[in-house]
Design a protein around this motif. Structure first.
Motif, PDB file in Angstrom:
ATOM      1  N   ARG A  46      19.509  40.654 -63.704  1.00  0.00           N
ATOM      2  CA  ARG A  46      18.195  39.986 -63.653  1.00  0.00           C
ATOM      3  C   ARG A  46      18.019  39.029 -64.827  1.00  0.00           C
ATOM      4  NH1 ARG A  46      14.654  45.325 -62.134  1.00  0.00           N
ATOM      5  NH2 ARG A  46      14.833  45.145 -59.858  1.00  0.00           N
ATOM      6  N   ILE A  47      18.464  39.456 -66.003  1.00  0.00           N
ATOM      7  CA  ILE A  47      18.349  38.619 -67.194  1.00  0.00           C
ATOM      8  C   ILE A  47      19.054  37.284 -66.977  1.00  0.00           C
ATOM      9  CG2 ILE A  47      19.230  38.402 -69.563  1.00  0.00           C
ATOM     10  CD1 ILE A  47      18.539  41.431 -69.884  1.00  0.00           C
ATOM     11  N   LEU A  48      20.210  37.326 -66.335  1.00  0.00           N
ATOM     12  CA  LEU A  48      20.992  36.105 -66.132  1.00  0.00           C
ATOM     13  C   LEU A  48      20.546  35.282 -64.935  1.00  0.00           C
ATOM     14  CD1 LEU A  48      24.615  37.332 -66.922  1.00  0.00           C
ATOM     15  CD2 LEU A  48      23.006  36.144 -68.430  1.00  0.00           C
ATOM     16  N   ASP A  49      19.736  35.857 -64.058  1.00  0.00           N
ATOM     17  CA  ASP A  49      19.292  35.180 -62.829  1.00  0.00           C
ATOM     18  C   ASP A  49      18.107  34.263 -63.151  1.00  0.00           C
ATOM     19  OD1 ASP A  49      18.283  34.374 -60.375  1.00  0.00           O
ATOM     20  OD2 ASP A  49      18.183  36.408 -59.550  1.00  0.00           O
ATOM     21  N   PRO A  50      18.283  32.944 -63.043  1.00  0.00           N
ATOM     22  CA  PRO A  50      17.181  32.028 -63.383  1.00  0.00           C
ATOM     23  C   PRO A  50      15.976  32.159 -62.452  1.00  0.00           C
ATOM     24  CG  PRO A  50      19.018  30.829 -62.421  1.00  0.00           C
ATOM     25  CD  PRO A  50      19.485  32.247 -62.603  1.00  0.00           C
ATOM     26  N   ASP A  51      16.132  32.800 -61.299  1.00  0.00           N
ATOM     27  CA  ASP A  51      15.014  32.990 -60.378  1.00  0.00           C
ATOM     28  C   ASP A  51      14.283  34.311 -60.593  1.00  0.00           C
ATOM     29  OD1 ASP A  51      15.456  30.526 -59.102  1.00  0.00           O
ATOM     30  OD2 ASP A  51      16.996  31.424 -57.822  1.00  0.00           O
ATOM     31  N   SER A  52      14.763  35.125 -61.509  1.00  0.00           N
ATOM     32  CA  SER A  52      14.148  36.414 -61.787  1.00  0.00           C
ATOM     33  C   SER A  52      13.013  36.245 -62.792  1.00  0.00           C
ATOM     34  CB  SER A  52      15.192  37.375 -62.359  1.00  0.00           C
ATOM     35  OG  SER A  52      14.584  38.565 -62.821  1.00  0.00           O
ATOM     36  N   PRO A  53      11.933  37.021 -62.654  1.00  0.00           N
ATOM     37  CA  PRO A  53      10.870  36.982 -63.666  1.00  0.00           C
ATOM     38  C   PRO A  53      11.260  37.711 -64.948  1.00  0.00           C
ATOM     39  CG  PRO A  53      10.323  38.581 -61.976  1.00  0.00           C
ATOM     40  CD  PRO A  53      11.590  37.891 -61.525  1.00  0.00           C
ATOM     41  N   VAL A  54      12.381  38.431 -64.916  1.00  0.00           N
ATOM     42  CA  VAL A  54      12.886  39.129 -66.097  1.00  0.00           C
ATOM     43  C   VAL A  54      13.742  38.151 -66.894  1.00  0.00           C
ATOM     44  CG1 VAL A  54      14.331  41.034 -66.926  1.00  0.00           C
ATOM     45  CG2 VAL A  54      12.886  41.358 -64.904  1.00  0.00           C
ATOM     46  N   PHE A  55      13.490  38.072 -68.191  1.00  0.00           N
ATOM     47  CA  PHE A  55      14.303  37.218 -69.047  1.00  0.00           C
ATOM     48  C   PHE A  55      14.480  37.895 -70.394  1.00  0.00           C
ATOM     49  CE2 PHE A  55      10.001  36.012 -70.055  1.00  0.00           C
ATOM     50  CZ  PHE A  55      10.020  35.705 -71.413  1.00  0.00           C
ATOM     51  N   ALA A  56      15.449  37.414 -71.146  1.00  0.00           N
ATOM     52  CA  ALA A  56      15.743  38.025 -72.437  1.00  0.00           C
ATOM     53  C   ALA A  56      16.007  36.943 -73.477  1.00  0.00           C
ATOM     54  CB  ALA A  56      16.967  38.934 -72.325  1.00  0.00           C
ATOM     55  N   THR A  57      15.957  37.354 -74.717  1.00  0.00           N
ATOM     56  CA  THR A  57      16.403  36.527 -75.832  1.00  0.00           C
ATOM     57  C   THR A  57      17.295  37.389 -76.708  1.00  0.00           C
ATOM     58  OG1 THR A  57      14.468  37.066 -77.198  1.00  0.00           O
ATOM     59  CG2 THR A  57      14.332  35.072 -75.833  1.00  0.00           C
TER      60      THR A  57
END
Length: 153
Positions: A46-57
């Motif tokens: 999910r972190i790597l999926d640009p369409d996911s609302p989940v993101f990381a730093t």
């Protein structure tokens, strides 16, 4: 220890998986929790999926990943702009006190302002005094009490 200005924040890349997983396992252990491998793998995807609302730093210092955030951007019923829930923030024990956590939070605050998010929010255990000292520099706890029901997957 003073804050280190060399802390760099960036979005994760596929090659960061091992470093993220190492920190993730430390984070899960810190909270004395257990996360199934399938969920960890899905979180990374999910972190790597640009369409996911989940993101990381990721926070890097001298080429080493020393901290991360995982957040969820979602619609709000109280504003027309999205809200960002900072679900996870972790800094490697050897890097604490060097400004890594602050750099991760500062980055999210900057993203919120640049992207027009209505709010950035998070929670931590009441007993996590180290994290709360950092968080209190940004805002005071709002007095809400969290309730959680868990259901088997």
């Amino acid at each position: 220890m003073p804050e280190d200005p060399r802390v760099l924040i960036r979005d994760p890349e596929p090659g960061d998986e091992a470093a993220w997983r190492h920190l993730w396992s430390g984070y899960v252990a810190f909270y004395e929790a257990s996360v199934p491998e399938a969920v960890t793998a899905q979180t990374w995807a999910r972190i790597l999926d640009p369409d996911s609302p989940v993101f990381a730093t990721l926070a890097r210092l001298d080429g080493t990943v020393l901290g991360f955030t995982v957040s969820v951007l979602h619609p709000s019923t109280w504003t027309s702009a999205p809200s960002c829930y900072l679900e996870d923030l972790f800094v490697a024990p050897q890097a604490r006190g060097r400004g890594v956590g602050r750099a991760l939070l500062d980055d999210l605050v900057s993203r919120a302002k640049q992207n027009g998010w209505s709010r950035l929010y998070w929670h931590t255990k009441a007993t996590n005094e180290t994290a709360r000292r950092l968080y209190d520099r940004y805002t005071q706890a709002d007095g809400f009490v969290r309730y959680r029901l868990s259901f088997p997957a």
